[in-house]
Write a protein that holds these residues in place. Sequence first.
Motif, PDB file in Angstrom:
ATOM      1  N   TYR A  78       3.590   1.377  -8.650  1.00 42.74           N
ATOM      2  CA  TYR A  78       2.796   1.960  -7.571  1.00 42.74           C
ATOM      3  C   TYR A  78       1.343   1.943  -8.034  1.00 42.74           C
ATOM      4  N   VAL A  81      -4.961   3.618  -5.643  1.00 47.78           N
ATOM      5  CA  VAL A  81      -6.230   3.207  -5.035  1.00 47.78           C
ATOM      6  C   VAL A  81      -7.359   3.925  -5.779  1.00 47.78           C
ATOM      7  N   TYR A 181      -1.903   5.057  -2.925  1.00 41.23           N
ATOM      8  CA  TYR A 181      -1.371   3.959  -3.742  1.00 41.23           C
ATOM      9  C   TYR A 181      -0.823   2.866  -2.833  1.00 41.23           C
ATOM     10  N   ASN A 182      -0.650   1.692  -3.412  1.00 44.34           N
ATOM     11  CA  ASN A 182      -0.020   0.565  -2.735  1.00 44.34           C
ATOM     12  C   ASN A 182       1.143   0.070  -3.582  1.00 44.34           C
ATOM     13  N   ASN A 205       1.426  -4.081   6.444  1.00 40.54           N
ATOM     14  CA  ASN A 205       0.500  -4.248   5.323  1.00 40.54           C
ATOM     15  C   ASN A 205      -0.780  -4.901   5.830  1.00 40.54           C
ATOM     16  N   SER A 206      -1.737  -5.098   4.934  1.00 40.38           N
ATOM     17  CA  SER A 206      -3.042  -5.627   5.355  1.00 40.38           C
ATOM     18  C   SER A 206      -3.052  -7.142   5.482  1.00 40.38           C
ATOM     19  N   SER A 211      -0.010  -4.927  -0.644  1.00 42.39           N
ATOM     20  CA  SER A 211      -0.819  -3.964   0.124  1.00 42.39           C
ATOM     21  C   SER A 211       0.035  -3.031   0.975  1.00 42.39           C
ATOM     22  N   THR A 212       1.338  -2.985   0.716  1.00 42.44           N
ATOM     23  CA  THR A 212       2.206  -2.081   1.467  1.00 42.44           C
ATOM     24  C   THR A 212       1.880  -0.639   1.112  1.00 42.44           C
ATOM     25  N   GLY A 213       1.814   0.217   2.132  1.00 42.16           N
ATOM     26  CA  GLY A 213       1.528   1.634   1.913  1.00 42.16           C
ATOM     27  C   GLY A 213       2.573   2.495   2.589  1.00 42.16           C
TER      28      GLY A 213
END
Length: 279
Positions: A78, A81, A181-182, A205-206, A211-213
């Motif tokens: 994890y 950020v 966190y991602n 995700n982005s 980039s999964t949150g």
Amino acid sequence: MTSTRERQRAAARARLEREMAERAAKARKRRQTQAIVGAGAVLLLVVAGTVWLATSLGGDDKKQNAAGPDAGSAQCAYTEVPKEGRTKQIKDVGLPAAQQKNTGTQTMTIDTNLGPITAKIDRAAVPCTAGSFTHLASKGFFDNSKCHRLVTEGIKVLQCGDPSATGNGWRETDGTGGPSYNMAEENLPTDKRPAYPDGVIAMANSGQPGSTGSQFFIVYGDSQLDPNYTVLGTITGGMDLVKQVAAAGDDKAFAQQAGGGHPKKEVTITKLAMSDIQG
């Protein structure tokens, strides 16, 4: 007389020079001895330090190897950020444990203002994502947040999981929130067509790997999305509620960007809970 005194002075100077030469020689020898001893001590410290370092590193390697994931667990990363890069929409509730269970199944219960929505989660397929949801749910992370995006054209999804999408009305920042966190994507449906069929719950995700949150989407109709999003589980109840929201349409707020808009029939998550399925 003068001649005798001069000889005496010469003899005295000669003795003095000899004594000075002897003292200088002794001093040089003493310095050489000290230098040799000092160099030996430094060498001894270097050797001892090298041995200690090698032993310590070797020991750490053994400890690290021995401290791998326990049986029935997966090692998860994890990624926090950086604090200087966090916006007000980021909700910090700490990090989940690095080791997460990778056996058994869980039920996700999403209590909403319209009624409950349930899903079945296979921890063997998504140990890290399931572990993250379990952690976030235990902190009340999703409570009182709204499902901020509905897409009815092209893909058919209802997107939720932004903890900052709360209160009355909508804001431009809705859809930008998440945890501090991602994590990496899991269980990507690269061999499925369609990759995201009706009844799947998956992670947003982005568009960038890792980039999964916390944001997730419920698929209420077969959707031709690229297989870049973690398949979290399968909806087991409440799909009729999602389709009611879809039937009411959206306000097209995101039509020029990602597509869709805020659902006209609002969905508020009053509580999200994760529980193990017995048996």
